[in-house]
Design a protein around this motif. Structure first.
Motif, PDB file in Angstrom:
ATOM      1  N   MET A  52       1.221  -1.375  -0.037  1.00 50.09           N
ATOM      2  CA  MET A  52       0.073  -0.217   0.057  1.00 50.09           C
ATOM      3  C   MET A  52       0.863   1.077  -0.037  1.00 50.09           C
ATOM      4  O   MET A  52       2.327   1.359   0.235  1.00 50.09           O
ATOM      5  N   PRO A  53       0.218   2.705  -0.434  1.00 45.98           N
ATOM      6  CA  PRO A  53       0.967   3.837  -0.522  1.00 45.98           C
ATOM      7  C   PRO A  53       1.063   4.353   0.898  1.00 45.98           C
ATOM      8  O   PRO A  53       0.096   3.962   1.266  1.00 45.98           O
ATOM      9  N   LYS A  54       1.335   5.534   1.523  1.00 42.37           N
ATOM     10  CA  LYS A  54       1.550   6.114   2.360  1.00 42.37           C
ATOM     11  C   LYS A  54       0.001   6.228   2.316  1.00 42.37           C
ATOM     12  O   LYS A  54      -0.568   7.845   2.621  1.00 42.37           O
ATOM     13  N   ILE A  55      -0.728   5.493   3.511  1.00 41.75           N
ATOM     14  CA  ILE A  55      -2.469   6.310   2.379  1.00 41.75           C
ATOM     15  C   ILE A  55      -3.018   7.258   3.437  1.00 41.75           C
ATOM     16  O   ILE A  55      -2.282   7.356   4.705  1.00 41.75           O
ATOM     17  N   GLY A  56      -3.268   8.098   3.487  1.00 38.40           N
ATOM     18  CA  GLY A  56      -4.076   9.391   4.098  1.00 38.40           C
ATOM     19  C   GLY A  56      -3.194  10.496   4.661  1.00 38.40           C
ATOM     20  O   GLY A  56      -3.317  11.797   4.989  1.00 38.40           O
ATOM     21  N   VAL A  86       4.882   1.461   0.403  1.00 43.93           N
ATOM     22  CA  VAL A  86       5.758   1.710   0.024  1.00 43.93           C
ATOM     23  C   VAL A  86       6.226   3.815   0.185  1.00 43.93           C
ATOM     24  O   VAL A  86       5.226   4.304  -0.098  1.00 43.93           O
ATOM     25  N   GLU A  87       6.986   3.926   0.884  1.00 43.71           N
ATOM     26  CA  GLU A  87       7.029   5.292   1.388  1.00 43.71           C
ATOM     27  C   GLU A  87       7.703   6.298   0.209  1.00 43.71           C
ATOM     28  O   GLU A  87       7.261   7.660   0.382  1.00 43.71           O
ATOM     29  N   ASN A  88       8.657   6.182  -0.700  1.00 42.35           N
ATOM     30  CA  ASN A  88       9.068   6.688  -1.796  1.00 42.35           C
ATOM     31  C   ASN A  88       8.624   6.415  -2.860  1.00 42.35           C
ATOM     32  O   ASN A  88       9.693   4.665  -3.186  1.00 42.35           O
TER      33      ASN A  88
END
Length: 95
Positions: A52-56, A86-88
């Motif tokens: 997941m991405p950096k949700i929110g 996935v932070e970057n």
């Protein structure tokens, strides 16, 4: 706090509702509820990893460290599921 689950063959996509609508900011309560629902659903589907991405923390306006704490706290209750954030992100062009 809702989740919208889609299945394509053997792959799942979980969309997490963290905002009331596109005009409002995300809330940590909605994030907590939706992440918990996602992990419960993933457990029932025998899913062992979720990316997941950096949700929110983007347009949702939440502080990433607060979001990360919520994810880590929820993950403690679901030790059989790896959460990969996935932070970057760097776009990769595929041919």
């Amino acid at each position: 706090g809702d989740i919208f689950e889609y299945r394509l063959n053997d792959e799942y996509v979980y969309n997490l509702g963290t905002q009331k609508d596109w005009k409002t900011k995300a809330t940590l309560d909605a994030l907590r509820i939706s992440v918990w629902k996602m992990l419960e659903s993933a457990t029932k589907q025998n899913i062992t990893a979720i990316a997941m991405p950096k949700i929110g923390a983007g347009l949702g306006g939440l502080v990433w460290e607060d979001v990360k704490y919520v994810l880590e706290a929820a993950a403690l209750h679901f030790p059989d599921i790896d959460i990969i954030v996935v932070e970057n992100y760097q776009q990769v062009n595929r041919i």
